[in-house]
Structure formats: C-alpha cells, structure tokens
Design an enzyme around this catalytic site. Structure first.
Site, PDB file in Angstrom:
ATOM      1  N   ASN A 161       0.685  -1.271   0.194  1.00 33.60           N
ATOM      2  CA  ASN A 161      -0.089  -0.047  -0.033  1.00 33.60           C
ATOM      3  C   ASN A 161       0.640   1.311   0.266  1.00 33.60           C
ATOM      4  O   ASN A 161       0.555   2.184  -0.552  1.00 33.60           O
ATOM      5  CB  ASN A 161      -0.870   0.037   1.199  1.00 33.60           C
ATOM      6  N   LYS A 188      12.063  -8.513   1.598  1.00 33.53           N
ATOM      7  CA  LYS A 188      11.221  -9.118   0.666  1.00 33.53           C
ATOM      8  C   LYS A 188       9.831  -8.126   0.562  1.00 33.53           C
ATOM      9  O   LYS A 188       9.411  -7.745   1.399  1.00 33.53           O
ATOM     10  CB  LYS A 188      10.812 -10.530   1.116  1.00 33.53           C
ATOM     11  N   PRO A 189       9.749  -7.567  -0.813  1.00 32.02           N
ATOM     12  CA  PRO A 189       8.820  -6.798  -0.959  1.00 32.02           C
ATOM     13  C   PRO A 189       7.498  -7.538  -1.335  1.00 32.02           C
ATOM     14  O   PRO A 189       7.385  -8.638  -1.508  1.00 32.02           O
ATOM     15  CB  PRO A 189       8.969  -5.880  -1.907  1.00 32.02           C
ATOM     16  N   CYS A 218      -3.581   1.790   6.848  1.00 37.02           N
ATOM     17  CA  CYS A 218      -3.722   0.992   8.091  1.00 37.02           C
ATOM     18  C   CYS A 218      -4.229   2.017   9.234  1.00 37.02           C
ATOM     19  O   CYS A 218      -4.843   1.804  10.448  1.00 37.02           O
ATOM     20  CB  CYS A 218      -2.617   0.300   8.892  1.00 37.02           C
ATOM     21  N   GLU A 247     -11.251  -4.814   9.593  1.00 38.98           N
ATOM     22  CA  GLU A 247     -10.612  -3.596   8.987  1.00 38.98           C
ATOM     23  C   GLU A 247     -11.178  -3.802   7.475  1.00 38.98           C
ATOM     24  O   GLU A 247     -11.319  -4.395   6.853  1.00 38.98           O
ATOM     25  CB  GLU A 247      -9.096  -3.868   8.901  1.00 38.98           C
ATOM     26  N   GLY A 253       2.493  -5.409   7.537  1.00 44.06           N
ATOM     27  CA  GLY A 253       1.395  -6.150   6.855  1.00 44.06           C
ATOM     28  C   GLY A 253       0.138  -6.513   7.598  1.00 44.06           C
ATOM     29  O   GLY A 253      -0.147  -5.792   8.617  1.00 44.06           O
ATOM     30  N   SER A 254      -0.603  -7.610   7.296  1.00 45.21           N
ATOM     31  CA  SER A 254      -1.781  -7.967   7.903  1.00 45.21           C
ATOM     32  C   SER A 254      -1.513  -8.508   9.366  1.00 45.21           C
ATOM     33  O   SER A 254      -0.554  -9.034   9.581  1.00 45.21           O
ATOM     34  CB  SER A 254      -2.682  -8.711   7.180  1.00 45.21           C
ATOM     35  N   GLU A 260       4.409  -3.798  12.293  1.00 43.66           N
ATOM     36  CA  GLU A 260       3.274  -2.915  12.174  1.00 43.66           C
ATOM     37  C   GLU A 260       2.171  -3.368  11.400  1.00 43.66           C
ATOM     38  O   GLU A 260       2.268  -3.888  10.105  1.00 43.66           O
ATOM     39  CB  GLU A 260       4.002  -1.739  11.247  1.00 43.66           C
TER      40      GLU A 260
END
Ligand code: ADP
Length: 473
Positions: free
Chosen positions: A143, A166-167, A276, A377, A220-221, A242
């Site tokens: 994002n 790692k993206p 987020c 979310e 991430g999630s 995060e």
C-alpha cells in the site's frame, strides 16, 4: 533480485499488473530458497565490515540516497502510480515521505551514543553500549510501496545492520527501483539484498528460522504478523510488527461538522482507504450528525475515480479483485443489518473501470456493532459513520476493537481533547489533524496493531542491541 551486490534474473518469473488497467507491467524473478539463503549469507558476510564503518560513513551514504530519491521523485512516483494505483500527486507525496526517512536516519545515525551509569561501589563503573542487532530481515506491504521500505532500511542501515528485504508481490517494481537507487548511492555489496517472490510463506519461514537473522521487521496484515511472530518466537528473534488498524474518529459536539467531514473525507479516501491508519468508524455527536453526513456525502460524490496518472483523478483502484469482493460483502452485510447507504456501495463498471479493480467511494450511516465493518478492517473507500451521545460512551466504543494503531479527534476543547488522548488505546492520535505522521515522529500501534515503533529516535532503537559493561578501575 539483488544479492551480494549483483542483480539476478532468476529462472522462473511472476507477472506484475497495473491495478487500474490490468496491463502487464513486468515479469519479476521468482526467488528460490537457495536465492534467499544466498541473500542471508551475503548480508551475514557483509555485517562485520559494515557494522565497523563509522556512523559518518553510513550517514553520508544515506544522505546520498536521499538526494538521489529527490532527484528521481517524478520517475518513482510515476512507477508507483502505475504499479500500485494511487493518484500521481499522492505518489509524489509518498516519495517525499520515503526520502524523509533517509534524511532523518542519516542524521539519527550520529546520535546513537549509549551511556554511563554511576555505581554504589566507588571503584565500579557501568557503561552501556548500543550496537547493531545484526542481519535484519524485512517484509514490506504494497500500500505504501516505497516509504515502507525506507522506514525500515534507513534506520537498520544507520544502526550498522545489513538487510535482506522481501517486498509485497503486487509491488516489487517499486522495491527494485529503491534498490537501484541505493546501489547508485554506493552501499557496499551484501549490505542490502532484495528477494522477490509471489509465494511469500517460504521466505517468512526462512527469515524466522535462520540463525543468522537476528531481527524481523514486518509491515502487513495482523494475521500474517501473528503467524510470523509466533515462528520468530521459537527462535527468540527480535521483531517489529506494524500491523492492521481500525481507527476511530470522534467528532465532538463543539466541532465544525463541515470542517471535520472535509478532513475525515480526505484521510478516509487517501490511497482509496488502503491505509492502516484510515478511519474505519467515524463517531459523530448526534447534535451535528446530519450536517456532518451532508458534507461527507457531498465531498464523497465529488471524488473522481480512475487511472491515477490522469491529473483530474482523486481516487485510484484497489490493489486486486479480492479487495473489491471484501468491500461488496461488508456493504451488503451492513445494509442488511440496517445501515443507510448514502452513496457508492458498489464496484465501478464501464470502459474506464472494467479492466481494473475499482470500488465507488461510499458513505454508510447508522453503522452498529452488529455489522462486520464495525470490527473488521475495511482497507477500502467506505466511510462508516455513526452517532454518539456522551463522552463516556464514545470512549468505550472507540476502544472496543482489538486494534490500536490510530485515532482521530475533532474538538476545540483542550481538556476534552486531553482526556480523550489519555483514554484512547491507540499508538497515534490526531487532534484536529488528519496527518499526524512524520519521519521524525514514532509510528506504531498497540495490541493487535503490533509491536515497536518506526521513525523518530525510537525507530533506530529497534535495530540496536544493548550491552552492559561493568568494570572496576
Ligand atoms: P495484505 O493482505 O494487505 O496483502 P499481507 O500481510 O498478506 O497483507 O502482506 C504483507 C506482506 O507480507 C507482503 O510482503 C506479503 O508478501 C507478506 N506475506 C504474506 N504472507 C506471508 C507469509 N506467510 N510469510 C511471510 N510473508 C508473508
């Protein structure tokens, strides 16, 4: 992939698409476990030398990267809009934010000092050293595909750590562009390594189990974060997490409802709601509820969705089809349980939209605890609004979430703002401010929103180990 100072094509590849047009942008290397192990080995081999460079050398390289990022701002923003979808203006802002982390940590590198502590014994001294934790593994989201990289890379490198990153599989091209820039800035071979894949689970497992990795930093999630945290715990690795959020926004009775609706509309629809810290439940005092909704709906209807490369576009696509389906489900569930759909509420169709993943900017009123959207979310352009009556009630309801990342308050009353600020269980609180973030300020959440902080002086601490030396003189 970028491993030990050279680029690798890989034998297998995965496709990257433009979420606005469906266009194929590139085929990117599919890393193998051997590639990931080679990247970890390179970072491990480079660590001793890198950690012994002076903070002034590391700072100079970060500053060089900062200058290069600003010089390449337009190209990077264009790539981001093409790959991730946000409007070009928002992409330009993100590149600036990303560059801010390079600059901030170029400066902060010089302020890692440690301390001396007096002892009760006359001949004893205590010295506290702060040293880099070692090889860092980083996993980043799609994002904010450039700033989330520099928010991790800059403090890790400033501290003297080496990194394997790692993206996200949707946005590897932005990561490649960042690594090209860091390579140009002159970071030595092995200090920064990039592995790309469309099947991230095996990389997560290698990162969490390899002895050479000392720290995992993840954005991430929440559920992937919990999974990685439990894996990392078995190997006693340090983590920064995060994760997701479910931000409440509280518009108090004394606030200007139009001003608040404008502000919350802006932050709600930023990045098509895929943030987020996006407000997920907007609590408005009943005395101004109707006026607030009027302005919110009016502003929402004026948003223009489309390909973010076109200048008039104010809201881009969602990242993929699954995101559209989730929003359709949330709206359907809310309406079935009594929410009023004031605008939007469905996927956008037609020649401009059919090849991409577009959802109409939406306002739902009278949202209740019974609806999925109240606890889940959203990560999309749905403003969920509800009325409240008392301070006590709204405080309890705002805190009624597993998440604890961001919260927003609109009021001009200092004491009310201060009471809410203290009572709300969130790591970031915006008071009459929809953008309470900066490279200089600690970003992060409580509870299911994660562990640790990024940015600010806290951001570099995440990459430092504390060593106590007690000695007699
Ligand atoms: P989202 O649902 O928003 O895409 P994810 O948590 O799935 O969020 O993705 C964030 C990052 O985590 C991405 O880089 C993704 O590739 C990575 N990821 C997803 N699943 C795993 C996993 N099992 N192990 C390691 N990384 C993962």
């Amino acid at each position: 992939m970028y491993i030990n100072g050279s680029w690798r094509e890989g034998d297998a590849h995965f496709a990257v698409h433009n979420p606005a047009t469906g266009e194929l942008l590139a085929q990117v290397a599919e890393s193998t476990p051997e590639d990931v192990k080679a990247a970890i080995a390179a970072a491990d081999a480079a660590f001793n030398h890198w950690s012994e460079t002076t903070v002034y050398e590391r700072s100079a390289l970060l500053y060089k990267a900062y200058e290069l990022m600003l010089a390449e701002k337009q190209e990077l923003a264009h790539l981001m809009t093409t790959e991730q979808g946000k409007p070009l203006r928002a992409a330009l802002n993100e590149v600036q934010y990303a560059a801010d982390f390079l600059l901030w940590f170029a400066e902060e590198a010089k302020r890692v000092g440690g301390r001396n502590i007096p002892s009760v014994r006359a001949e004893q001294r205590f010295m506290v050293l702060q040293q880099p934790v070692g090889v860092v593994a980083a996993i980043t989201p799609w994002n904010y595909p450039i700033s989330m990289l520099t928010r991790k890379l800059a403090p890790a490198l400033a501290a003297g750590c080496t990194v394997v990153l790692k993206p996200a599989e949707s946005t590897p091209l932005c990561a490649i562009a960042v690594f090209k820039l860091l390579e140009k800035a002159g970071f030595p071979a092995g200090v920064i390594n990039l592995v790309t894949t469309s099947t991230p689970a095996f990389v997560g497992e290698l990162f969490c189990t390899d002895k050479r990795i000392k720290k995992l930093t993840f954005t991430g999630s929440t559920w992937v974060g919990k999974h990685l945290n439990s894996l990392a715990a078995q190997h006693m690795k340090r983590v920064s997490m995060e994760l997701g959020g479910h931000a409440p926004a509280i518009v108090c009775a004394d606030a200007d409802p139009h001003h608040a609706a404008k502000g919350l509309g802006l932050v709600k629809f930023l990045n098509a709601g895929q943030a987020c810290i996006s407000p997920n439940r907007i609590f408005v005092h009943r005395s101004i509820y109707v006026s607030f909704l009027e302005t919110m709906v009016d502003r929402t209807k004026k948003l223009i969705a489309g390909n973010g490369l076109q200048t008039e576009i104010s809201i881009g696509p969602l990242i993929n089809e699954a995101a559209v389906i989730k929003l359709e489900r949330q709206v359907e569930d809310a309406v079935a349980k009594g929410a009023r759909l004031l605008c939007g509420g469905k996927r956008l169709t037609g020649p401009t939209f059919d090849a991409g993943h577009f959802f109409a900017p939406t306002v739902l009123a009278d949202v209740t605890e019974q609806m999925d959207i109240y606890y889940e979310e959203t990560f999309g352009p749905i403003a969920a609004v509800l009325a409240f009556d008392t301070e006590e009630e709204v405080t309890q309801r705002a805190n009624d979430t597993d998440y604890g990342l961001a919260a927003y308050i609109y009021t001009q009353q200092f004491s009310l703002a201060h009471r809410l600020m203290e009572k709300l269980n969130f790591g970031i609180i915006g008071i009459n401010d929809i953008n309470p973030t900066s490279a200089a300020a600690p970003f992060g959440g409580m509870n299911a929103s994660g562990l640790g902080r990024e940015g600010a002086e806290e951001g570099i601490q995440e990459y430092l180990e504390t060593k106590l030396c007690g000695y007699l003189i």
